[in-house]
Design a protein around this motif. Structure first.
Motif, PDB file in Angstrom:
ATOM      1  N   ALA A 214      -3.372  -2.485  -6.108  1.00 47.23           N
ATOM      2  CA  ALA A 214      -1.783  -3.234  -6.556  1.00 47.23           C
ATOM      3  C   ALA A 214      -1.174  -3.411  -6.202  1.00 47.23           C
ATOM      4  O   ALA A 214       0.055  -3.584  -6.074  1.00 47.23           O
ATOM      5  CB  ALA A 214      -2.998  -4.737  -7.344  1.00 47.23           C
ATOM      6  N   ILE A 215      -1.362  -2.115  -7.323  1.00 45.39           N
ATOM      7  CA  ILE A 215       0.970  -1.869  -7.485  1.00 45.39           C
ATOM      8  C   ILE A 215       1.105  -1.302  -6.425  1.00 45.39           C
ATOM      9  O   ILE A 215       2.191  -1.244  -5.742  1.00 45.39           O
ATOM     10  CB  ILE A 215       0.657  -0.015  -8.636  1.00 45.39           C
ATOM     11  CG1 ILE A 215      -0.051  -0.976  -9.670  1.00 45.39           C
ATOM     12  CG2 ILE A 215       1.404   0.712  -8.261  1.00 45.39           C
ATOM     13  CD1 ILE A 215      -0.400  -0.071 -10.581  1.00 45.39           C
ATOM     14  N   GLY A 216       0.516  -0.413  -5.861  1.00 48.73           N
ATOM     15  CA  GLY A 216       0.832   0.488  -3.976  1.00 48.73           C
ATOM     16  C   GLY A 216       1.322  -0.622  -2.978  1.00 48.73           C
ATOM     17  O   GLY A 216       2.100  -1.279  -2.698  1.00 48.73           O
ATOM     18  N   GLN A 217       0.313  -2.325  -3.275  1.00 45.32           N
ATOM     19  CA  GLN A 217       1.075  -3.629  -2.429  1.00 45.32           C
ATOM     20  C   GLN A 217       2.551  -3.823  -2.840  1.00 45.32           C
ATOM     21  O   GLN A 217       2.939  -4.913  -2.228  1.00 45.32           O
ATOM     22  CB  GLN A 217       0.165  -4.083  -2.889  1.00 45.32           C
ATOM     23  CG  GLN A 217      -0.968  -4.007  -1.615  1.00 45.32           C
ATOM     24  CD  GLN A 217      -2.504  -4.799  -1.442  1.00 45.32           C
ATOM     25  OE1 GLN A 217      -2.747  -5.704  -2.104  1.00 45.32           O
ATOM     26  NE2 GLN A 217      -3.824  -4.631  -1.069  1.00 45.32           N
ATOM     27  N   ASP A 218       2.537  -3.976  -4.664  1.00 42.58           N
ATOM     28  CA  ASP A 218       3.578  -4.587  -4.904  1.00 42.58           C
ATOM     29  C   ASP A 218       3.504  -4.850  -6.134  1.00 42.58           C
ATOM     30  O   ASP A 218       2.678  -5.173  -6.785  1.00 42.58           O
ATOM     31  CB  ASP A 218       2.961  -6.360  -4.586  1.00 42.58           C
ATOM     32  CG  ASP A 218       4.768  -7.220  -4.694  1.00 42.58           C
ATOM     33  OD1 ASP A 218       5.508  -6.920  -6.347  1.00 42.58           O
ATOM     34  OD2 ASP A 218       4.931  -8.233  -4.158  1.00 42.58           O
ATOM     35  N   ARG A 219       4.877  -3.853  -6.639  1.00 48.48           N
ATOM     36  CA  ARG A 219       4.412  -3.457  -8.294  1.00 48.48           C
ATOM     37  C   ARG A 219       4.891  -4.729  -9.402  1.00 48.48           C
ATOM     38  O   ARG A 219       4.390  -4.519 -10.203  1.00 48.48           O
ATOM     39  CB  ARG A 219       5.676  -2.728  -8.701  1.00 48.48           C
ATOM     40  CG  ARG A 219       5.250  -1.084  -8.271  1.00 48.48           C
ATOM     41  CD  ARG A 219       6.402  -1.046  -8.711  1.00 48.48           C
ATOM     42  NE  ARG A 219       5.784   1.196  -8.178  1.00 48.48           N
ATOM     43  CZ  ARG A 219       5.925   2.221  -9.164  1.00 48.48           C
ATOM     44  NH1 ARG A 219       6.995   1.899  -9.762  1.00 48.48           N
ATOM     45  NH2 ARG A 219       5.606   3.283  -8.288  1.00 48.48           N
ATOM     46  N   ARG A 223       2.350  -5.965 -11.817  1.00 48.26           N
ATOM     47  CA  ARG A 223       3.017  -6.393 -13.307  1.00 48.26           C
ATOM     48  C   ARG A 223       2.672  -7.772 -14.106  1.00 48.26           C
ATOM     49  O   ARG A 223       2.141  -7.670 -15.648  1.00 48.26           O
ATOM     50  CB  ARG A 223       4.641  -6.178 -13.400  1.00 48.26           C
ATOM     51  CG  ARG A 223       4.925  -4.900 -13.822  1.00 48.26           C
ATOM     52  CD  ARG A 223       6.651  -4.563 -14.232  1.00 48.26           C
ATOM     53  NE  ARG A 223       6.929  -3.452 -13.756  1.00 48.26           N
ATOM     54  CZ  ARG A 223       7.638  -2.925 -12.956  1.00 48.26           C
ATOM     55  NH1 ARG A 223       7.551  -4.040 -11.955  1.00 48.26           N
ATOM     56  NH2 ARG A 223       7.519  -1.727 -12.897  1.00 48.26           N
ATOM     57  N   PHE A 224       2.866  -8.907 -13.056  1.00 49.40           N
ATOM     58  CA  PHE A 224       2.485 -10.357 -13.362  1.00 49.40           C
ATOM     59  C   PHE A 224       1.378 -10.631 -14.153  1.00 49.40           C
ATOM     60  O   PHE A 224       0.973 -11.546 -14.704  1.00 49.40           O
ATOM     61  CB  PHE A 224       2.781 -11.440 -12.218  1.00 49.40           C
ATOM     62  CG  PHE A 224       4.036 -11.728 -12.179  1.00 49.40           C
ATOM     63  CD1 PHE A 224       5.339 -11.579 -13.100  1.00 49.40           C
ATOM     64  CD2 PHE A 224       5.134 -12.162 -11.299  1.00 49.40           C
ATOM     65  CE1 PHE A 224       6.540 -11.909 -13.045  1.00 49.40           C
ATOM     66  CE2 PHE A 224       6.275 -11.725 -11.075  1.00 49.40           C
ATOM     67  CZ  PHE A 224       6.988 -11.560 -12.133  1.00 49.40           C
ATOM     68  N   ILE A 225      -0.032  -9.983 -13.222  1.00 51.01           N
ATOM     69  CA  ILE A 225      -1.158 -10.567 -13.323  1.00 51.01           C
ATOM     70  C   ILE A 225      -1.805  -8.962 -14.314  1.00 51.01           C
ATOM     71  O   ILE A 225      -2.717  -9.224 -15.315  1.00 51.01           O
ATOM     72  CB  ILE A 225      -2.269  -9.860 -12.111  1.00 51.01           C
ATOM     73  CG1 ILE A 225      -2.113  -8.332 -11.640  1.00 51.01           C
ATOM     74  CG2 ILE A 225      -1.825 -10.402 -11.335  1.00 51.01           C
ATOM     75  CD1 ILE A 225      -3.060  -8.036 -10.664  1.00 51.01           C
ATOM     76  N   GLY A 226      -0.737  -8.395 -14.813  1.00 47.35           N
ATOM     77  CA  GLY A 226      -0.666  -7.755 -16.626  1.00 47.35           C
ATOM     78  C   GLY A 226      -1.210  -5.797 -15.667  1.00 47.35           C
ATOM     79  O   GLY A 226      -1.652  -6.148 -16.931  1.00 47.35           O
ATOM     80  N   ILE A 227      -1.111  -5.778 -14.749  1.00 46.76           N
ATOM     81  CA  ILE A 227      -1.261  -4.139 -15.122  1.00 46.76           C
ATOM     82  C   ILE A 227      -0.278  -3.598 -15.631  1.00 46.76           C
ATOM     83  O   ILE A 227       1.248  -3.558 -15.173  1.00 46.76           O
ATOM     84  CB  ILE A 227      -1.476  -3.533 -13.364  1.00 46.76           C
ATOM     85  CG1 ILE A 227      -2.650  -3.914 -12.749  1.00 46.76           C
ATOM     86  CG2 ILE A 227      -1.632  -2.315 -13.597  1.00 46.76           C
ATOM     87  CD1 ILE A 227      -2.998  -4.237 -11.681  1.00 46.76           C
ATOM     88  N   PRO A 228      -0.363  -2.151 -16.352  1.00 43.67           N
ATOM     89  CA  PRO A 228       0.794  -1.635 -17.461  1.00 43.67           C
ATOM     90  C   PRO A 228       1.112  -0.307 -15.908  1.00 43.67           C
ATOM     91  O   PRO A 228       0.249   0.420 -15.834  1.00 43.67           O
ATOM     92  CB  PRO A 228      -0.542  -0.922 -18.496  1.00 43.67           C
ATOM     93  CG  PRO A 228      -1.703  -1.049 -17.762  1.00 43.67           C
ATOM     94  CD  PRO A 228      -1.643  -2.167 -17.077  1.00 43.67           C
ATOM     95  N   VAL A 229       2.154  -0.971 -14.682  1.00 44.49           N
ATOM     96  CA  VAL A 229       1.965  -0.634 -13.940  1.00 44.49           C
ATOM     97  C   VAL A 229       2.744   1.373 -14.316  1.00 44.49           C
ATOM     98  O   VAL A 229       2.112   1.898 -13.759  1.00 44.49           O
ATOM     99  CB  VAL A 229       3.447  -1.108 -12.753  1.00 44.49           C
ATOM    100  CG1 VAL A 229       4.007  -0.029 -12.295  1.00 44.49           C
ATOM    101  CG2 VAL A 229       2.492  -2.763 -12.716  1.00 44.49           C
TER     102      VAL A 229
END
Length: 378
Positions: A214-219, A223-229
């Motif tokens: 998910a980070i690789g596709q769009d940081r 972040r919006f979905i709660g992943i601490p990038v």
């Protein structure tokens, strides 16, 4: 969202299992194959080690789409970690040296990863390159690391590291000490490689691996979905560096002497990146295959080809233009194409016509260019 895979394509499970078993069988048989064929045992061993480092780099490249130009820093840190323990503390246990290599590489990867995790694209690539260059220059200038002469990985400068006493068992069975050491180290490398590939497979198919995708596709979306990038990139970068540290530690045990240029020079980072692309970024074991192929080209092509540096460039061009998914990644597509042509031979004629047409267009453009240069008219 694509997943990394042990092999590529929609191959049946049975076929995948057969390929994995076949691959393991080939790896285990390399010492015997090298005795009865022109294959170089030492080169294949070295290729596997750089391939292991490329597997780690591929974790970043494939799942976070971050390109590191400085990953050899961790390979070199691992190698020097083992060398420092052997030279200054006279550690003779191979496993302790390897543990020291992993700890040293992990520490450096934690620091560098923390400082680069918030950057993207060319800035990320250049920062990793810059840290690599700083480390290289520091080692070259340092008397502690013996400058460009490097350090020995022999305790007291004499004895090879002990590999759980297994090498001595082979010696007592009548094998040459050098050969016994190299065989035990090779099988230790294969065992670690298999474990690390399985760890990677488990990792990328976990929630953490999906978060990296998910980070690789769009940081921003991640972040919006709660992943601490930044934290996830930092962790992935550190794990990736650990692979390099393990590979570097094993490389030090293999070479028994560590110098800065083979293990820390920036060009080697480019070679590790090339290995991942050559074998197949979309696969787990592709970087290992790429490592063996590229090390073979770099080490042995000079004996057969005058312009051997050009050969590696030509191979890269061929991969980019004709095998964009790498050697291993392109096998399913090649197999499907061959199967289609087997069922419809008319497609081969179309292929030949397409190649001939392409060559004609190229010759026509070349003739036109020469005519313009010589006569000034089209």
């Amino acid at each position: 969202m694509s997943r990394a895979r042990l092999s590529t394509g929609n191959l049946p499970t049975v076929v995948r299992v057969v390929l994995v078993v076949l691959g393991l069988g080939v790896l285990l048989a390399v010492p015997d194959l090298a005795r009865v064929t022109p294959l170089s045992f030492a080169t294949i061993h070295k290729g596997l080690l750089f391939g292991l480092a490329a597997v780690g780099l591929n974790l970043l490249l494939r799942h976070t789409e971050l390109v590191s130009f400085g990953h050899v820093a961790f390979f070199g840190t691992g190698a020097y970690g083992a060398a420092v323990l052997a030279t200054y503390y006279e550690v003779s246990s191979g496993l302790v040296l390897l543990a020291g290599a992993v700890l040293a590489a992990t520490a450096v990867a934690l620091v560098v990863g923390y400082l680069v995790a918030g950057h993207l694209d060319i800035y990320f690539a250049l920062l990793t390159l810059a840290f690599n260059q700083v480390l290289f220059a520091f080692v070259v200038q340092s008397s502690f690391f013996n400058s460009t002469d490097g350090l020995s990985v022999r305790a007291g400068g004499v004895d090879r590291p002990s590999l759980l006493g297994l090498d001595q068992l082979l010696v007592s069975a009548g094998l040459d000490p050098v050969q016994a050491y190299n065989y035990v180290l090779y099988y230790l490398t294969v065992a670690i490689l298999v474990v690390m590939v399985l760890v990677t497979w488990k990792l990328v198919n976990s929630p953490f691996g999906r978060a990296l995708d998910a980070i690789g596709q769009d940081r921003t979306r991640a972040r919006f979905i709660g992943i601490p990038v930044e934290r996830y990139v930092w962790i992935a970068f550190t794990i990736s560096g650990i692979y390099g540290g393990i590979a570097g530690g094993l490389f030090a045990l293999l070479q028994l002497h560590v110098r800065p240029e083979p293990v820390l020079f920036a060009f080697v980072s480019g070679e590790i990146l090339f290995m991942a692309i050559l074998g197949g970024v979309g696969t787990l074991v592709g970087p290992v295959v790429g490592g063996v192929i590229l090390v073979y080209l770099l080490d042995l092509a000079r004996f057969y080809v005058t312009y051997y540096h050009a050969l590696t460039g030509i191979v890269l061009l061929a991969v980019v233009y004709f095998l964009p998914e790498g050697v291993l990644g392109s096998l399913p597509a090649l197999g499907a194409a061959i199967d289609r042509r087997r069922r419809d031979p008319g497609l081969v004629r179309n292929d030949v016509e397409a190649v001939v047409s392409s060559v004609r267009r190229g010759v026509h453009r070349a003739v036109t260019t020469v005519r313009i240069l010589v006569f000034g008219v089209n």
